[in-house]
Design an enzyme around this catalytic site. Structure first.
Site, short mmCIF file in Angstrom:
data_model
loop_
_atom_site.label_atom_id
_atom_site.label_comp_id
_atom_site.label_asym_id
_atom_site.label_seq_id
_atom_site.Cartn_x
_atom_site.Cartn_y
_atom_site.Cartn_z
N HIS A 82 0.05 28.73 23.73
CA HIS A 82 -0.29 27.35 24.06
C HIS A 82 -1.10 26.65 22.98
O HIS A 82 -0.69 25.59 22.49
CB HIS A 82 -1.00 27.27 25.41
CG HIS A 82 -1.70 25.96 25.62
ND1 HIS A 82 -1.02 24.75 25.69
CD2 HIS A 82 -3.02 25.65 25.72
CE1 HIS A 82 -1.90 23.76 25.84
NE2 HIS A 82 -3.11 24.29 25.85
N HIS A 118 -9.32 25.31 20.54
CA HIS A 118 -9.87 24.32 21.47
C HIS A 118 -10.21 24.89 22.85
O HIS A 118 -11.02 24.32 23.57
CB HIS A 118 -8.89 23.13 21.62
CG HIS A 118 -7.69 23.39 22.46
ND1 HIS A 118 -6.49 23.79 21.92
CD2 HIS A 118 -7.48 23.28 23.80
CE1 HIS A 118 -5.59 23.92 22.89
NE2 HIS A 118 -6.17 23.63 24.04
N GLU A 131 -14.51 27.66 26.24
CA GLU A 131 -14.47 27.59 27.71
C GLU A 131 -13.86 28.85 28.32
O GLU A 131 -14.30 29.30 29.40
CB GLU A 131 -13.67 26.37 28.15
CG GLU A 131 -13.66 26.15 29.65
CD GLU A 131 -12.93 24.88 30.05
OE1 GLU A 131 -13.28 24.32 31.09
OE2 GLU A 131 -12.01 24.47 29.31
N ASP A 132 -12.86 29.43 27.65
CA ASP A 132 -12.06 30.47 28.30
C ASP A 132 -12.17 31.86 27.70
O ASP A 132 -11.54 32.79 28.20
CB ASP A 132 -10.58 30.05 28.28
CG ASP A 132 -10.31 28.80 29.09
OD1 ASP A 132 -11.11 28.52 30.01
OD2 ASP A 132 -9.32 28.10 28.81
N ASP A 154 -2.93 18.78 23.41
CA ASP A 154 -3.07 19.81 24.44
C ASP A 154 -2.34 19.40 25.72
O ASP A 154 -1.57 20.17 26.30
CB ASP A 154 -4.56 20.03 24.71
CG ASP A 154 -4.84 20.89 25.93
OD1 ASP A 154 -4.34 22.03 25.97
OD2 ASP A 154 -5.55 20.42 26.85
#
Length: 209
Positions: A51, A75, A79-80, A145
């Site tokens: 992705h 990006h 966060e992940d 995105d």
């Protein structure tokens, strides 16, 4: 569909517009992204790293600079994944890369899902525009995105598709419009409108033919 390694190889071949040192930095970001997301899968079972790679290919098509390309690759990492701001700063120095990734993270966290109150929506929009004002490239990364996510929206459940499509038209379509990104605006409309309004869309296609 190409494997992750084949997709990375294809992506790296497209970096001819960048100098050798810039290509080295982008390759470093690719390696960091691949390692950070190595255990993650998308809802369709494919490696999650595909992705950010695909979203960054869109940025590449738009003529983005090196910092934007690197931030596009990374990006989702703050966060992940377990990748830290210090690791990103150590890898790319005092450039704007970390600020861009942080901006995209804040943009992503300003979630409209489930917000029925107009006041809450306005407050979220205000936060989004504050992030965009600091560096418009944050919005461009987020648009790339979102575009890739919409292109692969079939992997979501029907209910999530509708929520995702509505948010896309409510927010990202309008941002693309105000940035003069007409091709993207058209694609978002063509992908999301049939999900939200299937009967009207089918009738429109019939009349157009």
């Amino acid at each position: 569909m190409l494997s992750l390694d084949d997709s990375i190889e294809q992506f790296l071949r497209k970096l001819t517009a960048f100098s050798a040192p810039e290509q080295n930095d982008i390759e470093k970001a690719v390696s960091m992204m691949k390692e950070a997301h190595k255990e993650q899968k998308r809802s369709d079972g494919t490696p999650y790293a595909l992705h950010p790679l695909a979203a960054t290919e869109i940025l590449l098509e738009w003529g983005a600079d090196k910092e934007t390309i690197i931030a596009g690759l990374l990006h989702d990492t703050l966060e992940d994944t377990e990748l830290t701001p210090k690791q990103i700063r150590d890898a790319f120095g005092s450039s704007s890369v970390l600020a861009l990734i942080d901006g995209v993270t804040k943009f992503t966290q300003a979630d409209f899902e489930g917000q029925e109150s107009l006041d809450r929506k306005v407050e979220t929009l205000r936060k989004l525009f504050e992030v965009m004002r600091s560096d418009i490239r944050v919005a461009v990364i987020k648009l790339a995105d979102r575009l890739h996510n919409v292109r692969t929206i079939d992997a979501l459940s029907e209910d999530r598709q509708k929520r995702f499509a509505k948010e896309t038209l409510d927010i990202y379509y309008k941002i693309a419009f105000h940035l003069g990104m007409n091709e993207m605006r058209r694609e978002l409309s063509e992908l999301c409108y049939p999900i939200l309004y299937p009967e009207e869309s089918a009738e429109f296609q019939k009349r157009r033919k």
